[in-house]
Design a protein around this motif. Structure first.
Motif, PDB file in Angstrom:
ATOM      1  N   PHE A 202      -9.825  -2.081   1.318  1.00 30.81           N
ATOM      2  CA  PHE A 202      -9.770  -0.709   0.894  1.00 30.81           C
ATOM      3  C   PHE A 202     -10.248   0.080   2.410  1.00 30.81           C
TER       4      PHE A 202
ATOM      5  N   TYR B 146       0.888  -1.245  -0.056  1.00 30.19           N
ATOM      6  CA  TYR B 146      -0.021  -0.093  -0.087  1.00 30.19           C
ATOM      7  C   TYR B 146       1.026   1.285   0.100  1.00 30.19           C
TER       8      TYR B 146
ATOM      9  N   ASP C  51     -13.705   4.580  -6.477  1.00 36.37           N
ATOM     10  CA  ASP C  51     -13.281   4.468  -5.064  1.00 36.37           C
ATOM     11  C   ASP C  51     -14.239   3.515  -4.226  1.00 36.37           C
ATOM     12  N   ALA C  52     -13.696   2.601  -3.530  1.00 33.53           N
ATOM     13  CA  ALA C  52     -14.645   1.957  -2.535  1.00 33.53           C
ATOM     14  C   ALA C  52     -15.544   2.911  -1.791  1.00 33.53           C
TER      15      ALA C  52
ATOM     16  N   GLU D   4      -7.954  -7.469  -1.575  1.00 36.12           N
ATOM     17  CA  GLU D   4      -7.475  -6.422  -0.885  1.00 36.12           C
ATOM     18  C   GLU D   4      -8.334  -5.603   0.014  1.00 36.12           C
TER      19      GLU D   4
ATOM     20  N   PHE E 296      -3.941   1.027  -2.476  1.00 37.99           N
ATOM     21  CA  PHE E 296      -3.671  -0.348  -2.634  1.00 37.99           C
ATOM     22  C   PHE E 296      -2.765  -0.196  -3.923  1.00 37.99           C
TER      23      PHE E 296
ATOM     24  N   SER F 212     -12.942  -5.444   3.670  1.00 45.21           N
ATOM     25  CA  SER F 212     -12.522  -6.434   2.680  1.00 45.21           C
ATOM     26  C   SER F 212     -13.689  -7.486   2.375  1.00 45.21           C
TER      27      SER F 212
END
Lengths: 114, 114
Positions: free
Chosen positions: B104, A37, B1-2, B102, A47, B94
């Motif tokens: 976030f 990261y 973006d998450a 991954e 990430f 996750s």
């Protein structure tokens, strides 16, 4: 127990130099995942890459490359021809197959000077 | 973006007062984590959740409690804040540990205990 060691606390380079960030991990799991990261000065965590323990192929993405070696339990990150925008703290992380936890190293602060 | 939102983004509180930090996600991810980031220590796991009402301790859980009554919300509570809990707190989500997906991260909450 899982552990990630980033022995380099801070690295300073001049723009266009190549730089390698080291990551050494410890785990008893045979299935595990490794991550990198990036945390730029703005503070968010971005990430970069995920590798699983069964895939030791090196990976290249533009100026970034990653070298995964199970024999030495290392997952090193190289930036080629560094740029000022690469200045950030970089974290290596490990997730083991037997745990839901994501464990981070202490990070390496990279400063790229013009 | 998450879709991860942390609130508040900044907070100053007095020693001994209770504090609750909120993490809200719109991704319907199963796993949620709370980390704290301190200079020289990197990111350290406080608590994590692997489902509604399913939580477990991380490496620095003393003085903290968590709750997850809905998939989308993960609350971190400092029952009686102390100056040692001054830190930047990150929430992460996750999708699944089995796939090694991954995590976030949210934007972080800077908490100062005076």
């Amino acid at each position: 127990a899982q552990k990630v060691t980033q022995a380099q606390t801070e690295i300073s380079v001049v723009e266009k130099e190549d730089v390698t960030l080291d990551c050494v991990y410890e785990t008893r799991d045979t299935t595990y995942y490794l991550f990198w990261y990036k945390q730029p000065p703005s503070g968010e965590l971005v990430f970069l890459i995920r590798r699983n323990s069964f895939d030791e192929q090196n990976e290249i993405s533009g100026r970034y490359s990653w070298n995964f070696q199970k024999s030495t339990s290392s997952f090193n990150f190289t930036i080629t021809a560094s740029q000022v925008v690469d200045s950030a703290v970089y974290f290596c992380a490990l997730s083991g197959g037997g745990s839901e936890k994501l464990v981070f190293g202490k990070g390496t602060k990279l400063t790229v000077n013009p | 973006d998450a879709g991860i939102t942390q609130s508040p983004r900044h907070k100053v509180t007095e020693t001994g007062t209770p504090v609750t930090l909120r993490c809200h996600q719109t991704e319907n991810h199963r796993y949620m984590y709370w980390y704290r980031q301190d200079p020289g220590h990197g990111l350290r796991l406080i608590h994590y959740s692997y489902g509604v009402k399913d939580t477990d301790k991380g490496e620095v859980s003393d003085g903290y409690s968590v709750s997850r009554s809905k998939t989308e919300d993960f609350l971190l509570t400092l029952e009686s804040a102390t100056s040692s809990q001054t830190s930047v707190y990150f929430c992460a989500i996750s999708e699944s540990r089995f796939l090694g997906t991954e995590a976030f991260f949210g934007q972080g909450t800077r908490l100062t205990v005076v």
